[in-house]
Design a protein around this motif. Structure first.
Motif, PDB file in Angstrom:
ATOM      1  N   TRP A   8       5.833 -15.299   9.930  1.00 36.32           N
ATOM      2  CA  TRP A   8       6.124 -13.868   9.926  1.00 36.32           C
ATOM      3  C   TRP A   8       4.853 -13.147   9.520  1.00 36.32           C
ATOM      4  O   TRP A   8       4.060 -13.656   8.726  1.00 36.32           O
ATOM      5  N   LYS A   9       4.709 -11.941  10.017  1.00 36.06           N
ATOM      6  CA  LYS A   9       3.494 -11.163   9.753  1.00 36.06           C
ATOM      7  C   LYS A   9       3.878  -9.749   9.348  1.00 36.06           C
ATOM      8  O   LYS A   9       4.824  -9.182   9.906  1.00 36.06           O
ATOM      9  N   ILE A  10       3.165  -9.191   8.372  1.00 35.09           N
ATOM     10  CA  ILE A  10       3.340  -7.761   8.064  1.00 35.09           C
ATOM     11  C   ILE A  10       1.959  -7.139   7.904  1.00 35.09           C
ATOM     12  O   ILE A  10       1.089  -7.701   7.232  1.00 35.09           O
ATOM     13  N   ASP A  11       1.757  -5.989   8.535  1.00 34.36           N
ATOM     14  CA  ASP A  11       0.441  -5.343   8.502  1.00 34.36           C
ATOM     15  C   ASP A  11       0.227  -4.580   7.200  1.00 34.36           C
ATOM     16  O   ASP A  11       1.170  -4.085   6.592  1.00 34.36           O
ATOM     17  N   PHE A  12      -1.043  -4.475   6.829  1.00 30.16           N
ATOM     18  CA  PHE A  12      -1.422  -3.805   5.590  1.00 30.16           C
ATOM     19  C   PHE A  12      -0.835  -2.400   5.504  1.00 30.16           C
ATOM     20  O   PHE A  12      -0.241  -2.039   4.490  1.00 30.16           O
ATOM     21  N   ASN A  13      -0.968  -1.602   6.558  1.00 31.31           N
ATOM     22  CA  ASN A  13      -0.496  -0.212   6.504  1.00 31.31           C
ATOM     23  C   ASN A  13       1.008  -0.130   6.290  1.00 31.31           C
ATOM     24  O   ASN A  13       1.486   0.722   5.546  1.00 31.31           O
ATOM     25  N   ASP A  14       1.742  -1.016   6.946  1.00 30.80           N
ATOM     26  CA  ASP A  14       3.190  -1.025   6.759  1.00 30.80           C
ATOM     27  C   ASP A  14       3.541  -1.428   5.331  1.00 30.80           C
ATOM     28  O   ASP A  14       4.428  -0.862   4.704  1.00 30.80           O
ATOM     29  N   PHE A  15       2.804  -2.415   4.815  1.00 28.02           N
ATOM     30  CA  PHE A  15       3.061  -2.831   3.444  1.00 28.02           C
ATOM     31  C   PHE A  15       2.696  -1.709   2.465  1.00 28.02           C
ATOM     32  O   PHE A  15       3.453  -1.428   1.523  1.00 28.02           O
ATOM     33  N   GLN A  16       1.562  -1.054   2.705  1.00 28.52           N
ATOM     34  CA  GLN A  16       1.154   0.056   1.837  1.00 28.52           C
ATOM     35  C   GLN A  16       2.257   1.092   1.724  1.00 28.52           C
ATOM     36  O   GLN A  16       2.544   1.611   0.650  1.00 28.52           O
ATOM     37  N   HIS A  17       2.870   1.412   2.853  1.00 28.58           N
ATOM     38  CA  HIS A  17       3.926   2.416   2.841  1.00 28.58           C
ATOM     39  C   HIS A  17       5.094   1.959   1.955  1.00 28.58           C
ATOM     40  O   HIS A  17       5.564   2.706   1.088  1.00 28.58           O
ATOM     41  N   LEU A  18       5.529   0.711   2.158  1.00 29.91           N
ATOM     42  CA  LEU A  18       6.624   0.187   1.331  1.00 29.91           C
ATOM     43  C   LEU A  18       6.238   0.191  -0.147  1.00 29.91           C
ATOM     44  O   LEU A  18       7.024   0.566  -1.021  1.00 29.91           O
ATOM     45  N   TYR A  19       5.000  -0.202  -0.402  1.00 30.62           N
ATOM     46  CA  TYR A  19       4.514  -0.364  -1.781  1.00 30.62           C
ATOM     47  C   TYR A  19       4.479   0.972  -2.530  1.00 30.62           C
ATOM     48  O   TYR A  19       4.873   1.050  -3.691  1.00 30.62           O
ATOM     49  N   HIS A  20       4.014   2.010  -1.845  1.00 32.93           N
ATOM     50  CA  HIS A  20       3.886   3.283  -2.558  1.00 32.93           C
ATOM     51  C   HIS A  20       5.173   4.109  -2.546  1.00 32.93           C
ATOM     52  O   HIS A  20       5.296   5.058  -3.314  1.00 32.93           O
ATOM     53  N   THR A  21       6.138   3.724  -1.694  1.00 32.05           N
ATOM     54  CA  THR A  21       7.389   4.499  -1.682  1.00 32.05           C
ATOM     55  C   THR A  21       8.520   3.813  -2.444  1.00 32.05           C
ATOM     56  O   THR A  21       9.505   4.459  -2.770  1.00 32.05           O
ATOM     57  N   MET A  22       8.397   2.526  -2.726  1.00 31.82           N
ATOM     58  CA  MET A  22       9.494   1.838  -3.399  1.00 31.82           C
ATOM     59  C   MET A  22       9.014   1.140  -4.674  1.00 31.82           C
ATOM     60  O   MET A  22       8.257   0.191  -4.626  1.00 31.82           O
TER      61      MET A  22
END
Lengths: 196, 196
Positions: free
Chosen positions: A108-122
């Motif tokens: 499975w792969k998750i991109d940095f930008n997508d992770f950044q969004h999750l990280y700073h919103t949750m």
DNA sequence: AGTATTTCTTGACCTATGTAAAGTGTCTTT
DNA sequence: AAAGACACTTTACATAGGTCAAGAAATACT
């Protein structure tokens, strides 16, 4: 595979008390899956990481070259574990490590930008992430302590007991460099362990 | 000390492009300073960490006991560096490490709850924190690689060049266990390095 | 100041692991 | 099936570093 829905690997990686089902749905949706052939690369030295990965199936290693050009395997990542070259991904700098598939693998792969969004919103993702990093740091420190206090054969035994996938799937040379010994020494240790 | 206002140590630790002056003021205000005598403890094994520290003056070490009860020094923390038993502080679990002053020391302290507030309310603090953890992880991994690829005398030389405060202020036995060798071996290495 | 304790050095000897080189076995490619 | 290329084992020898024990030097204690 008898597993349906988000893979066993995703569910086990994001198993944390702070996550609600709704949050998990968002997190899982940010991942895509793909396959990688044996000896294929997830990251090569000099590149800056742009994603992290989760292993659903297969074995992956990190390696660097020493001053003589020999490959030193620095980490093995097994099934249901995260493949992340943290300092490259989070400091946005080129990696000194190579990340290579030891066997054919499903990831499975998750991109940095997508992770950044999750990280700073949750908040839960931040706590999860920080705990994961803490655990990584702990493991890395334990590894240094093991290198100092244990003999090569104890370290090999430890690997057999706690990470059998590595011993079964990685070539002797990679395991030896991971243990910090010559491949001939590991061969000798094996011999003495089993007949002698 | 010719330094006024928030100490040089605080300013150098929180030197990050995302911080505004206003944010820095809040961060500095969350710290208090105090002194610790040589051999005093910041954390003992079995306790759960409730703060992290910044060294304004002095030298601090982390150590564990091996299976024979010998002390193994696992980290030295020098001036203007952070003293943080990450896995205990962020996973809220008892520490296996002891944190002890090698010399008399002057320290800044920030409590977990105060840090949590800053961390969850300021994106810049999160980025700073994650980068710091990444850097720690990188260093820890480099240390393992050094243990595998370099001889004991190279590792000692490296320490002399890059972290002279340790060589000047820590007793030989602590340095030896940090390098992963017997104290007699370090003594011999010193002799060979300086006369002959 | 004098004694005890810790810290560091030194020497004799030992062992785990390294290096080099050769041999065997296994997989790949054609 | 032959030829290469890898992967692993084995032997002989070299060496870094370990262990143990004895002293010297420095620190701390009363």
């Amino acid at each position: 595979m008898s597993d349906s829905g988000p893979s066993r690997a995703l569910r086990s990686i994001y198993d944390h008390p702070l996550f609600t089902q709704e949050q998990l749905d968002k997190i899982f949706a940010a991942h895509t899956n793909f396959e990688l052939k044996k000896n294929g690369y997830l990251l090569e030295q000099g590149q800056t990481a742009n994603s992290y990965y989760i292993i659903a199936h297969g074995l992956v290693r990190f390696y660097v070259h020493d001053y003589n050009g020999n490959e030193i395997t620095t980490q093995f990542i097994c099934e249901n574990e995260i493949v992340n070259e943290v300092s490259s991904l989070f400091q946005r700098i080129p990696s000194v490590q190579n990340i290579q598939a030891v066997t054919d693998a499903k990831l499975w792969k998750i991109d940095f930008n997508d992770f950044q969004h999750l990280y700073h919103t949750m908040e839960s993702v931040r706590e999860w992430g920080r705990e994961w990093m803490s655990a990584q740091l702990f493991q890395s420190q334990q590894r240094s302590i093991e290198m100092i206090t244990q003999s090569a054969s104890s370290r090999y035994l430890h690997l057999i007991e706690h990470r059998p996938q590595i011993v079964q799937q990685a070539p002797l040379k990679q395991i030896a460099s991971y243990l910090g010994i010559a491949d001939t020494s590991l061969s000798r240790i094996r011999k003495e362990m089993f007949h002698g």
